[in-house]
Write a protein that holds these residues in place. Structure first.
Motif, PDB file in Angstrom:
ATOM      1  N   ILE A 158       0.832  -1.209   0.000  1.00 19.78           N
ATOM      2  CA  ILE A 158       0.000   0.000   0.000  1.00 19.78           C
ATOM      3  C   ILE A 158       0.863   1.254   0.000  1.00 19.78           C
ATOM      4  CG2 ILE A 158      -1.644   1.344   1.361  1.00 19.78           C
ATOM      5  CD1 ILE A 158      -2.852  -1.309   2.295  1.00 19.78           C
ATOM      6  N   LEU A 159       1.913   1.262   0.821  1.00 19.23           N
ATOM      7  CA  LEU A 159       2.757   2.447   0.919  1.00 19.23           C
ATOM      8  C   LEU A 159       3.564   2.679  -0.346  1.00 19.23           C
ATOM      9  CD1 LEU A 159       3.987   2.102   4.603  1.00 19.23           C
ATOM     10  CD2 LEU A 159       2.225   3.625   3.713  1.00 19.23           C
ATOM     11  N   ILE A 160       3.882   1.615  -1.050  1.00 20.59           N
ATOM     12  CA  ILE A 160       4.669   1.740  -2.286  1.00 20.59           C
ATOM     13  C   ILE A 160       3.766   2.026  -3.475  1.00 20.59           C
ATOM     14  CG2 ILE A 160       6.179   0.512  -3.901  1.00 20.59           C
ATOM     15  CD1 ILE A 160       7.182  -1.065  -1.406  1.00 20.59           C
ATOM     16  N   ASN A 161       2.669   1.298  -3.591  1.00 15.09           N
ATOM     17  CA  ASN A 161       1.824   1.369  -4.783  1.00 15.09           C
ATOM     18  C   ASN A 161       0.502   2.093  -4.579  1.00 15.09           C
ATOM     19  OD1 ASN A 161       3.685  -0.361  -6.253  1.00 15.09           O
ATOM     20  ND2 ASN A 161       2.859  -2.063  -5.037  1.00 15.09           N
ATOM     21  N   GLY A 162       0.181   2.447  -3.347  1.00 12.45           N
ATOM     22  CA  GLY A 162      -1.116   3.048  -3.074  1.00 12.45           C
ATOM     23  C   GLY A 162      -2.189   1.977  -2.921  1.00 12.45           C
ATOM     24  N   LEU A 163      -3.362   2.374  -2.509  1.00 10.88           N
ATOM     25  CA  LEU A 163      -4.486   1.440  -2.392  1.00 10.88           C
ATOM     26  C   LEU A 163      -5.026   1.102  -3.778  1.00 10.88           C
ATOM     27  CD1 LEU A 163      -6.178   3.075   0.685  1.00 10.88           C
ATOM     28  CD2 LEU A 163      -5.519   0.684   0.562  1.00 10.88           C
ATOM     29  N   GLN A 164      -5.233  -0.170  -4.012  1.00  9.20           N
ATOM     30  CA  GLN A 164      -5.663  -0.643  -5.326  1.00  9.20           C
ATOM     31  C   GLN A 164      -7.039  -1.297  -5.240  1.00  9.20           C
ATOM     32  OE1 GLN A 164      -3.705  -0.038  -8.122  1.00  9.20           O
ATOM     33  NE2 GLN A 164      -2.463   1.117  -6.643  1.00  9.20           N
ATOM     34  N   ILE A 165      -7.723  -1.327  -6.381  1.00  7.18           N
ATOM     35  CA  ILE A 165      -9.035  -1.965  -6.435  1.00  7.18           C
ATOM     36  C   ILE A 165      -8.863  -3.483  -6.358  1.00  7.18           C
ATOM     37  CG2 ILE A 165     -11.133  -2.274  -7.795  1.00  7.18           C
ATOM     38  CD1 ILE A 165     -10.740   0.554  -6.768  1.00  7.18           C
ATOM     39  N   PRO A 166      -9.541  -4.158  -5.429  1.00  8.98           N
ATOM     40  CA  PRO A 166      -9.414  -5.610  -5.317  1.00  8.98           C
ATOM     41  C   PRO A 166     -10.276  -6.324  -6.364  1.00  8.98           C
ATOM     42  CG  PRO A 166     -10.965  -4.820  -3.701  1.00  8.98           C
ATOM     43  CD  PRO A 166     -10.443  -3.592  -4.401  1.00  8.98           C
ATOM     44  N   PRO A 167     -10.047  -7.600  -6.567  1.00  9.18           N
ATOM     45  CA  PRO A 167     -10.922  -8.365  -7.471  1.00  9.18           C
ATOM     46  C   PRO A 167     -12.352  -8.420  -6.919  1.00  9.18           C
ATOM     47  CG  PRO A 167      -8.896  -9.570  -6.983  1.00  9.18           C
ATOM     48  CD  PRO A 167      -8.945  -8.416  -6.036  1.00  9.18           C
ATOM     49  N   LEU A 168     -13.300  -8.614  -7.806  1.00  7.98           N
ATOM     50  CA  LEU A 168     -14.696  -8.726  -7.399  1.00  7.98           C
ATOM     51  C   LEU A 168     -14.918 -10.072  -6.720  1.00  7.98           C
ATOM     52  CD1 LEU A 168     -17.541  -7.461  -7.468  1.00  7.98           C
ATOM     53  CD2 LEU A 168     -17.894  -8.616  -9.671  1.00  7.98           C
ATOM     54  N   ARG A 169     -15.258 -10.025  -5.437  1.00 12.32           N
ATOM     55  CA  ARG A 169     -15.471 -11.247  -4.664  1.00 12.32           C
ATOM     56  C   ARG A 169     -16.759 -11.132  -3.842  1.00 12.32           C
ATOM     57  NH1 ARG A 169      -9.192 -11.727  -2.560  1.00 12.32           N
ATOM     58  NH2 ARG A 169      -8.287 -12.471  -4.539  1.00 12.32           N
ATOM     59  N   HIS A 170     -17.754 -10.526  -4.415  1.00 10.92           N
ATOM     60  CA  HIS A 170     -19.059 -10.369  -3.767  1.00 10.92           C
ATOM     61  C   HIS A 170     -18.948  -9.586  -2.458  1.00 10.92           C
ATOM     62  CE1 HIS A 170     -21.051 -13.014  -6.651  1.00 10.92           C
ATOM     63  NE2 HIS A 170     -19.983 -13.783  -6.586  1.00 10.92           N
ATOM     64  N   GLN A 171     -18.095  -8.568  -2.456  1.00 15.02           N
ATOM     65  CA  GLN A 171     -18.049  -7.673  -1.299  1.00 15.02           C
ATOM     66  C   GLN A 171     -19.379  -6.935  -1.173  1.00 15.02           C
ATOM     67  OE1 GLN A 171     -15.833  -7.880  -3.814  1.00 15.02           O
ATOM     68  NE2 GLN A 171     -13.750  -7.302  -3.212  1.00 15.02           N
ATOM     69  N   LEU A 172     -19.592  -6.310  -0.041  1.00 18.10           N
ATOM     70  CA  LEU A 172     -20.877  -5.699   0.266  1.00 18.10           C
ATOM     71  C   LEU A 172     -21.336  -4.726  -0.823  1.00 18.10           C
ATOM     72  CD1 LEU A 172     -22.996  -5.793   2.539  1.00 18.10           C
ATOM     73  CD2 LEU A 172     -21.888  -3.768   3.507  1.00 18.10           C
ATOM     74  N   PHE A 173     -20.409  -3.885  -1.268  1.00 17.99           N
ATOM     75  CA  PHE A 173     -20.724  -2.942  -2.343  1.00 17.99           C
ATOM     76  C   PHE A 173     -19.812  -3.158  -3.556  1.00 17.99           C
ATOM     77  CE2 PHE A 173     -22.025  -0.463   1.515  1.00 17.99           C
ATOM     78  CZ  PHE A 173     -23.395  -0.556   1.293  1.00 17.99           C
ATOM     79  N   GLY A 174     -19.469  -4.397  -3.793  1.00  9.08           N
ATOM     80  CA  GLY A 174     -18.695  -4.741  -4.971  1.00  9.08           C
ATOM     81  C   GLY A 174     -17.201  -4.493  -4.820  1.00  9.08           C
ATOM     82  N   ALA A 175     -16.528  -4.410  -5.959  1.00 11.13           N
ATOM     83  CA  ALA A 175     -15.065  -4.293  -5.991  1.00 11.13           C
ATOM     84  C   ALA A 175     -14.661  -2.838  -5.797  1.00 11.13           C
ATOM     85  CB  ALA A 175     -14.528  -4.832  -7.310  1.00 11.13           C
ATOM     86  N   GLY A 176     -14.597  -2.415  -4.560  1.00  8.79           N
ATOM     87  CA  GLY A 176     -14.194  -1.053  -4.237  1.00  8.79           C
ATOM     88  C   GLY A 176     -13.163  -1.052  -3.128  1.00  8.79           C
ATOM     89  N   ILE A 177     -12.658   0.132  -2.805  1.00  8.25           N
ATOM     90  CA  ILE A 177     -11.766   0.327  -1.661  1.00  8.25           C
ATOM     91  C   ILE A 177     -12.632   0.843  -0.521  1.00  8.25           C
ATOM     92  CG2 ILE A 177      -9.652   1.406  -0.835  1.00  8.25           C
ATOM     93  CD1 ILE A 177      -8.927   1.953  -3.774  1.00  8.25           C
ATOM     94  N   TYR A 178     -12.580   0.174   0.627  1.00 11.20           N
ATOM     95  CA  TYR A 178     -13.541   0.420   1.693  1.00 11.20           C
ATOM     96  C   TYR A 178     -12.933   1.237   2.844  1.00 11.20           C
ATOM     97  CZ  TYR A 178     -16.825  -2.795  -0.492  1.00 11.20           C
ATOM     98  OH  TYR A 178     -17.701  -3.392  -1.367  1.00 11.20           O
ATOM     99  N   PHE A 179     -13.790   2.082   3.425  1.00 12.79           N
ATOM    100  CA  PHE A 179     -13.383   2.966   4.514  1.00 12.79           C
ATOM    101  C   PHE A 179     -14.494   3.057   5.553  1.00 12.79           C
ATOM    102  CE2 PHE A 179     -11.345   4.283   0.617  1.00 12.79           C
ATOM    103  CZ  PHE A 179     -10.017   4.397   0.981  1.00 12.79           C
ATOM    104  N   ALA A 180     -14.136   3.575   6.721  1.00 12.12           N
ATOM    105  CA  ALA A 180     -15.109   3.764   7.802  1.00 12.12           C
ATOM    106  C   ALA A 180     -14.815   5.068   8.521  1.00 12.12           C
ATOM    107  CB  ALA A 180     -15.060   2.594   8.778  1.00 12.12           C
TER     108      ALA A 180
END
Length: 310
Positions: free
Chosen positions: A161-183
Motif C-alpha cells: 500500500i505504501l509503495i503502490n497506493g491502495l488498489q481496487i481488489p478483485p470482485l469477490r461479492h463484497q458488500l458494495f462490490g469491488a471497491g476500496i472500503y473505509f469507515a
C-alpha cells in the motif's frame, strides 16, 4: 578595537555572514515543508533541528520515522533501502503532539471506539506519495466533498500500500462490490487489521483523504458493483449509529466526523449496517496521509487523556 582586528571582523562577516545576534535578517527561516520535516517528538519535548540541503540532494528522514518504517514487514529491503523508498514519497515524518492534526486524530480515535475494547495510539507518521500529491492538481479535489476516513489492513499488506497506493481488489461479492472500503469509526476498520483474534502486538491503521464526492446511499448490498451508479462518485452504507454531525470539523478541506456515535435519525429500517461504510472505485480518489500504529486495550481508551475508561 585595533585597525587590524576591525579588518579581520569585517572579512569574517563578508565571508561567512553575520552572527545571528548581530544581523538577524541574514538567517534564512526554514520554509513550511522543512519545519514540518524537522519536528521530532520525544515524550513531552519537541525539538527542532535545522535542515540544510543542496539542490538535488536526497531528503533526510527523522530517526523516529526511520525506526517506524523499519518495523513494517517487507517495506525496507536490500533491494529497496530507505533512500530508494523515499524517492517515491514527498513527506515522511512523525506527527508530534503539539500539532493540531495530532489532537484531531486522537479525538477521532477516542470517539470511534464502539465495540467495547479500546485502541491506544502509539505513534503517528505522515506519509504522502508523490503520485498522490499530483492528484491535488485536478479540479475534483477542490470542488467535490472529501473526508478523512479509516482503512484497516493486515501488517503484511502495508508495504504494498505504501509503495503502490491502495488498489481496487478483485470482485469477490463484497458488500458494495469491488471497491476500496473505509469507515468513519476506527473500531470498524481496526477489525480488518488482524486475522482470528487480536494479539497484544502493535497494529497499523491508515487515515486517508478520500474523495467521496456525491455518495449513492446503499440501502441494501450491491455485491456486483465495479463502479458507482451513474452520476455518483462513491457508495455509502448508512449505519444505525452515526457520528454526531454537529461535531464534524473541516481540516484542509477534509470533513472529519469527530463526534461520538448517536442513533441515526433516519429510517432505521433502511439501515442494515451498525456503522457507516464507504466504498470508492478509483485508486486516484484516495490519498493515504497518516499511518497510525496502535495497540488494542481491554476497555475503551481515552487517547486525549491517556487513560483507560471505566
Amino acid at each position: 578595537m585595533s585597525q587590524v582586528s576591525r579588518k579581520r571582523k569585517q572579512r569574517d562577516v563578508s565571508e561567512f555572514g553575520a552572527h545571528p545576534q548581530e544581523n538577524s535578517t541574514s538567517v534564512r527561516k526554514p520554509d513550511k515543508e522543512e519545519r514540518g520535516l524537522t519536528e521530532i517528538s520525544s515524550g513531552n519535548i519537541t525539538k527542532t533541528k535545522p535542515v540544510k540541503r543542496k539542490k538535488g540532494e536526497e531528503r533526510a528522514i527523522e530517526p523516529l520515522a526511520k525506526y517506524f518504517l523499519q518495523m513494517i514487514p517487507n517495506l525496507i529491503t536490500l533491494e529497496r533501502p530507505i533512500k530508494s523508498w523515499l524517492q517515491a514519497a514527498k513527506i515522511v515524518r512523525p506527527v508530534n503532539h503539539m500539532e493540531y492534526i495530532h489532537s484531531l486524530i486522537m479525538k477521532y480515535v477516542t470517539a470511534g471506539q464502539v465495540y467495547g475494547s479500546g485502541i491506544q495510539v502509539m505513534d503517528i507518521v505522515e506519509i504522502r506519495r508523490v503520485e498522490d500529491v499530483a492528484y491535488e492538481m485536478s479540479g475534483d479535489w477542490t470542488t467535490k466533498k472529501r473526508m478523512l476516513l479509516w482503512h484497516g489492513t493486515v501488517e503484511e499488506n502495508l508495504a504494498s500500500i505504501l509503495i503502490n497506493g491502495l488498489q481496487i481488489p478483485p470482485l469477490r461479492h463484497q458488500l458494495f462490490g469491488a471497491g476500496i472500503y473505509f469507515a468513519d469509526r476506527v473500531a470498524k476498520s481496526a477489525i480488518f487489521c488482524y486475522e482470528g483474534k487480536p494479539d497484544t502486538k502493535p497494529y497499523y491503521l491508515l487515515l486517508c483523504d478520500v474523495l467521496v464526492g456525491n455518495s449513492y446511499i446503499g440501502l441494501k448490498p450491491h455485491r456486483m458493483l465495479t463502479s458507482p451508479p451513474k452520476n455518483y462518485d462513491s457508495v455509502m452504507g448508512n449505519g444505525k449509529d452515526i457520528p454526531d454531525p454537529s461535531e464534524t470539523v473541516c481540516y484542509k478541506d477534509m470533513h472529519i466526523p469527530l463526534g461520538l456515535s448517536v442513533p441515526n435519525c433516519g429510517d432505521l429500517e433502511e439501515c442494515f449496517l451498525d456503522d457507516n461504510e464507504y466504498a470508492v472505485y478509483k485508486p486516484e480518489n484516495v490519498k493515504p496521509l497518516y499511518l497510525v500504529r496502535f495497540e488494542f486495550t481491554p476497555r475503551p481508551f481515552c487517547n486525549c487523556c491517556n487513560i483507560m475508561v471505566e
